[in-house]
Scaffold this motif. Structure first.
Motif, PDB file in Angstrom:
ATOM      1  N   ASN A 227     -20.183 -78.789 -14.456  1.00 38.77           N
ATOM      2  CA  ASN A 227     -19.163 -79.615 -13.804  1.00 38.77           C
ATOM      3  C   ASN A 227     -19.386 -81.101 -14.048  1.00 38.77           C
ATOM      4  O   ASN A 227     -18.435 -81.895 -14.056  1.00 38.77           O
ATOM      5  CB  ASN A 227     -19.141 -79.339 -12.303  1.00 38.77           C
ATOM      6  N   ARG A 228     -20.639 -81.491 -14.216  1.00 44.46           N
ATOM      7  CA  ARG A 228     -20.941 -82.911 -14.395  1.00 44.46           C
ATOM      8  C   ARG A 228     -20.347 -83.454 -15.698  1.00 44.46           C
ATOM      9  O   ARG A 228     -20.209 -84.667 -15.864  1.00 44.46           O
ATOM     10  CB  ARG A 228     -22.449 -83.125 -14.350  1.00 44.46           C
ATOM     11  N   GLU A 229     -19.976 -82.578 -16.622  1.00 48.51           N
ATOM     12  CA  GLU A 229     -19.362 -83.025 -17.874  1.00 48.51           C
ATOM     13  C   GLU A 229     -17.921 -83.509 -17.661  1.00 48.51           C
ATOM     14  O   GLU A 229     -17.381 -84.218 -18.500  1.00 48.51           O
ATOM     15  CB  GLU A 229     -19.344 -81.876 -18.892  1.00 48.51           C
ATOM     16  N   VAL A 230     -17.291 -83.091 -16.562  1.00 50.62           N
ATOM     17  CA  VAL A 230     -15.872 -83.371 -16.324  1.00 50.62           C
ATOM     18  C   VAL A 230     -15.717 -84.645 -15.500  1.00 50.62           C
ATOM     19  O   VAL A 230     -16.296 -84.771 -14.422  1.00 50.62           O
ATOM     20  CB  VAL A 230     -15.191 -82.185 -15.620  1.00 50.62           C
ATOM     21  N   ALA A 231     -14.906 -85.581 -16.017  1.00 49.12           N
ATOM     22  CA  ALA A 231     -14.699 -86.852 -15.325  1.00 49.12           C
ATOM     23  C   ALA A 231     -13.397 -86.896 -14.554  1.00 49.12           C
ATOM     24  O   ALA A 231     -13.289 -87.620 -13.560  1.00 49.12           O
ATOM     25  CB  ALA A 231     -14.729 -87.996 -16.338  1.00 49.12           C
ATOM     26  N   ASP A 253     -19.542 -84.423  -4.663  1.00 52.53           N
ATOM     27  CA  ASP A 253     -18.469 -85.145  -5.339  1.00 52.53           C
ATOM     28  C   ASP A 253     -17.657 -84.162  -6.185  1.00 52.53           C
ATOM     29  O   ASP A 253     -18.119 -83.075  -6.527  1.00 52.53           O
ATOM     30  CB  ASP A 253     -19.068 -86.235  -6.242  1.00 52.53           C
ATOM     31  N   ALA A 254     -16.427 -84.555  -6.514  1.00 47.06           N
ATOM     32  CA  ALA A 254     -15.563 -83.797  -7.419  1.00 47.06           C
ATOM     33  C   ALA A 254     -14.719 -84.797  -8.181  1.00 47.06           C
ATOM     34  O   ALA A 254     -14.430 -85.891  -7.684  1.00 47.06           O
ATOM     35  CB  ALA A 254     -14.674 -82.817  -6.653  1.00 47.06           C
ATOM     36  N   PRO A 255     -14.300 -84.470  -9.405  1.00 48.49           N
ATOM     37  CA  PRO A 255     -13.514 -85.433 -10.187  1.00 48.49           C
ATOM     38  C   PRO A 255     -12.137 -85.667  -9.585  1.00 48.49           C
ATOM     39  O   PRO A 255     -11.566 -84.775  -8.938  1.00 48.49           O
ATOM     40  CB  PRO A 255     -13.412 -84.761 -11.563  1.00 48.49           C
ATOM     41  N   PRO A 256     -11.564 -86.847  -9.801  1.00 47.15           N
ATOM     42  CA  PRO A 256     -10.220 -87.141  -9.285  1.00 47.15           C
ATOM     43  C   PRO A 256      -9.148 -86.480 -10.148  1.00 47.15           C
ATOM     44  O   PRO A 256      -9.407 -86.013 -11.258  1.00 47.15           O
ATOM     45  CB  PRO A 256     -10.133 -88.668  -9.391  1.00 47.15           C
ATOM     46  N   PHE A 257      -7.921 -86.453  -9.630  1.00 51.86           N
ATOM     47  CA  PHE A 257      -6.774 -85.908 -10.354  1.00 51.86           C
ATOM     48  C   PHE A 257      -5.885 -87.074 -10.813  1.00 51.86           C
ATOM     49  O   PHE A 257      -5.637 -88.009 -10.051  1.00 51.86           O
ATOM     50  CB  PHE A 257      -5.959 -84.971  -9.459  1.00 51.86           C
ATOM     51  N   ARG A 269     -12.879 -92.477 -19.473  1.00 57.78           N
ATOM     52  CA  ARG A 269     -13.800 -93.446 -20.089  1.00 57.78           C
ATOM     53  C   ARG A 269     -14.672 -94.127 -19.042  1.00 57.78           C
ATOM     54  O   ARG A 269     -15.876 -94.340 -19.260  1.00 57.78           O
ATOM     55  CB  ARG A 269     -13.009 -94.487 -20.895  1.00 57.78           C
ATOM     56  N   SER A 270     -14.078 -94.474 -17.897  1.00 61.89           N
ATOM     57  CA  SER A 270     -14.865 -95.184 -16.878  1.00 61.89           C
ATOM     58  C   SER A 270     -15.928 -94.281 -16.262  1.00 61.89           C
ATOM     59  O   SER A 270     -16.991 -94.761 -15.843  1.00 61.89           O
ATOM     60  CB  SER A 270     -13.941 -95.735 -15.785  1.00 61.89           C
ATOM     61  N   ARG A 271     -15.666 -92.989 -16.202  1.00 59.81           N
ATOM     62  CA  ARG A 271     -16.623 -92.044 -15.623  1.00 59.81           C
ATOM     63  C   ARG A 271     -17.453 -91.314 -16.681  1.00 59.81           C
ATOM     64  O   ARG A 271     -18.248 -90.436 -16.360  1.00 59.81           O
ATOM     65  CB  ARG A 271     -15.879 -91.027 -14.753  1.00 59.81           C
ATOM     66  N   HIS A 272     -17.230 -91.675 -17.947  1.00 63.72           N
ATOM     67  CA  HIS A 272     -18.043 -91.176 -19.064  1.00 63.72           C
ATOM     68  C   HIS A 272     -18.059 -89.640 -19.124  1.00 63.72           C
ATOM     69  O   HIS A 272     -19.121 -89.016 -19.160  1.00 63.72           O
ATOM     70  CB  HIS A 272     -19.478 -91.709 -18.970  1.00 63.72           C
ATOM     71  N   GLY A 273     -16.873 -89.061 -19.131  1.00 68.67           N
ATOM     72  CA  GLY A 273     -16.817 -87.605 -19.192  1.00 68.67           C
ATOM     73  C   GLY A 273     -15.536 -87.105 -19.812  1.00 68.67           C
ATOM     74  O   GLY A 273     -14.716 -87.865 -20.349  1.00 68.67           O
ATOM     75  N   ALA A 274     -15.349 -85.790 -19.710  1.00 68.58           N
ATOM     76  CA  ALA A 274     -14.223 -85.117 -20.334  1.00 68.58           C
ATOM     77  C   ALA A 274     -13.054 -84.988 -19.357  1.00 68.58           C
ATOM     78  O   ALA A 274     -13.197 -85.200 -18.153  1.00 68.58           O
ATOM     79  CB  ALA A 274     -14.648 -83.729 -20.818  1.00 68.58           C
TER      80      ALA A 274
END
Length: 580
Positions: A227-231, A253-257, A269-274
């Motif tokens: 999950n940490r790969e997903v921004a 935490d969880a990624p935003p939509f 880009r700001s969260r450095h993920g996919a």
């Protein structure tokens, strides 16, 4: 002078051990669940058991214990001494300065509980002297490059360091020099960990063992790491976002939509993920723009054991798949699932778990949208070979991408009839088509002219059990039939084809490995998907979800779902009323 601590001196440590012996604890998931561990009385004069001798090794191998969900430390570590203070900033500063007296600051890493408030000044002092400092960090990543550990009280890192065989130095308030905790004290810690801690299964609230708790934490670690790969998440319908956030949690935490392409890429880009994007709702501009920007797309779809009801009725999924390479139903390129099937070393434990899972699936009549169900009457003559042909949604991506030369359900049914004129053919319309939500219906005269029986409604599993073979384009029913020992013939290129388990009219030539059904199930149902327990909201395994499918109260339709079902019935009525 550094010396080992004596047995008499170590008598001061047990209370500190017992305070911190909840070494196996759950991440701070947003979902509430009962504590998985609590301390209980234990006699120190006990004989060490096999479980206690092995538990330290298990913790290190599975990389759990302590705050394992924290991110990796940002400093690049190279054979450092870890300084792990307890108490207020003043005590931490005192420990740092004491260790600095006998070592170069460049080889020291100060591990603080946080990098704010009163610790900010100390962090600045450490970095000015050439040392390194981190806040909350994965303890196992810290141990990977540690040469020793300095503590003022026993901690997660201290305990794990003992299990790893590292020197752990205790700095007492009244001691003129640090004393080394003997490595044999790891055995005492193991006794407290196994017998001094009571463990609870968070899904059943029943007692469980330390080894089973370690296995659960290892599963959580694996999912949190992925999950940490997903921004950021995109293309997710509003009605399923709460559940999607549970799938992608990293602890607290969880990624935003996001909706618009520019917002999606900016957040990634700001969260450095996919970007995790629903495979059928990818914005037109996103694929090319993300590739240009160097942002990875992870495609998301429903899992293979999903729910007790249809997604088209707006019932949130209890499982999803997330694919970094492609998607399992697109045979034009490899997917994460295909890679798992082609390369995974299926050890004995994984195969055994898969075998038990298959037994559960069969025993409880599990299919993608259902569990159980009444037996199905097949009106074939005695001894006549019975073939099931499952219908599919006409515009489904698995049909469009993996259907090959077959043009829809009527074409598939005609091909099966032509190749098997003597067989008794049962046609099963897709439930989403029957519900009126999706295209793919065959007019009744066509269906009854090609099939001997049209089976509508009810669960898929009892129907598969009642037939001898399943002939399919790309339907998941083919996979479910393999689990139940049925012969499967494919006319398209589904994910389960070309592994030596099916007869294929259009084989995928790059798939050369021969698999067993247990290995196919291990990759497809255990390693590939993510599952969420609909009762607790916690990440879980397929076994827990199967148990929840027996609880009908968890799957009662909401008001929104009832409106959606009514909409489907009206659409189906209009379609039937205007058909020739």
């Amino acid at each position: 002078m550094i010396r080992p601590v004596t047995s008499n001196e170590f008598s001061r440590f047990p209370d500190q051990y017992r305070i911190t012996m909840a070494l196996l604890r759950a991440p701070p998931f947003a979902a509430s669940a009962s504590s998985i561990s609590r301390l209980v009385p234990v006699s120190e004069n006990t004989v060490e058991s096999d479980d206690e001798r092995l538990i330290g090794r298990a913790l290190l191998k599975r990389r759990v214990g302590g705050r394992f969900w924290d991110p990796r430390p940002t400093p690049r570590l190279r054979s450092v001494s870890l300084i792990v203070p307890s108490g207020p900033p003043s005590a931490a500063r005192d420990l740092w300065r004491r260790v600095c007296e006998g070592a170069s600051a460049a080889n020291l890493l100060l591990v603080l509980p946080r990098l704010t408030d009163g610790f900010a000044a100390l962090a600045a002092e450490v970095t000015q002297t050439g040392g390194m400092v981190v806040g909350a960090a994965d303890p196992h990543a810290l141990l990977d490059e540690a040469r020793d550990i300095h503590v003022t009280a026993m901690s997660d890192l201290g305990l794990l360091g003992l299990f790893a065989g590292l020197p752990v130095w205790w700095h007492g308030v009244d001691s003129p020099s640090p004393t080394m905790i003997p490595h044999h004290e790891a055995a005492k810690a193991a006794v407290w960990l196994v017998r001094g801690t009571a463990y609870t299964d968070p899904f059943t609230n029943l007692p469980t063992s330390a080894s089973d708790t370690i296995a659960l934490l290892a599963d959580w670690r694996r999912m949190i790491t992925r999950n940490r790969e997903v921004a950021v998440c995109a293309g997710m319908s509003l009605w399923k976002r709460r559940r999607i956030a549970q799938f992608f949690t990293t602890g607290a935490d969880a990624p935003p939509f996001r909706r618009r392409t520019a917002e999606i890429l900016r957040t990634a880009r700001s969260r450095h993920g996919a970007v995790a994007v629903w495979s059928t709702r990818i914005p037109e501009t996103l694929v090319a723009t993300a590739e240009t920007a160097g942002v990875a797309l992870h495609r998301v779809e429903d899992g293979f054991i999903r729910s007790l009801g249809l997604g088209s009725d707006l019932l949130p999924p209890a499982s999803i798949i997330v694919d970094r390479q492609g998607i399992y139903f697109d045979p034009s390129r490899p997917s994460d699932l295909e890679t798992l099937l082609a390369t995974t070393t299926f050890d004995e434990a994984l195969r055994a778990r898969a075998k038990n899972l298959i037994d559960l699936v069969i025993r409880h009549g599990i299919s993608k949208y259902a569990a159980g169900g009444d037996a199905v009457a097949i009106h074939a003559q005695a001894g006549q070979r019975v073939i099931l042909v499952p219908g599919q949604v006409a515009d489904d991506l698995s049909v469009r991408l993996g259907g090959g030369l077959v043009r829809g359900n009527a074409d598939l049914l005609a091909r099966v009839r032509a190749a098997n004129p003597e067989a008794f053919i049962v046609y099963r319309p897709h439930p989403d088509v029957e519900a009126g939500h999706r295209p793919g219906a065959i007019p009744d005269p066509v269906a009854t002219g090609l099939a001997d029986q049209v089976s509508r409604g009810g669960a898929m599993a009892p129907l598969i059990v009642a037939v001898d073979e399943v002939h399919t384009l790309t339907s998941l029913a083919g996979f479910e039939a393999l689990l139940r020992g049925r012969r499967v013939v494919t006319y398209g290129q589904p994910f389960y084809a070309s592994w030596g388990l099916t007869q294929d009219h259009a084989p995928v030539t790059r798939r050369q490995r021969r698999l067993t059904v247990e290995e196919l199930a291990a990759a497809t149902l255990i390693l590939y998907p993510r599952y969420v327990d609909p009762r607790t909201g916690l990440l879980c395994g397929p076994e827990t979800l199967i148990a929840r499918l027996a609880d009908a109260a968890l799957w009662r339709p909401s008001r929104l779902m009832r409106l959606r079902q009514l909409q489907g019935r009206l659409k189906r009525f209009r379609r039937v009323s205007v058909s020739p």
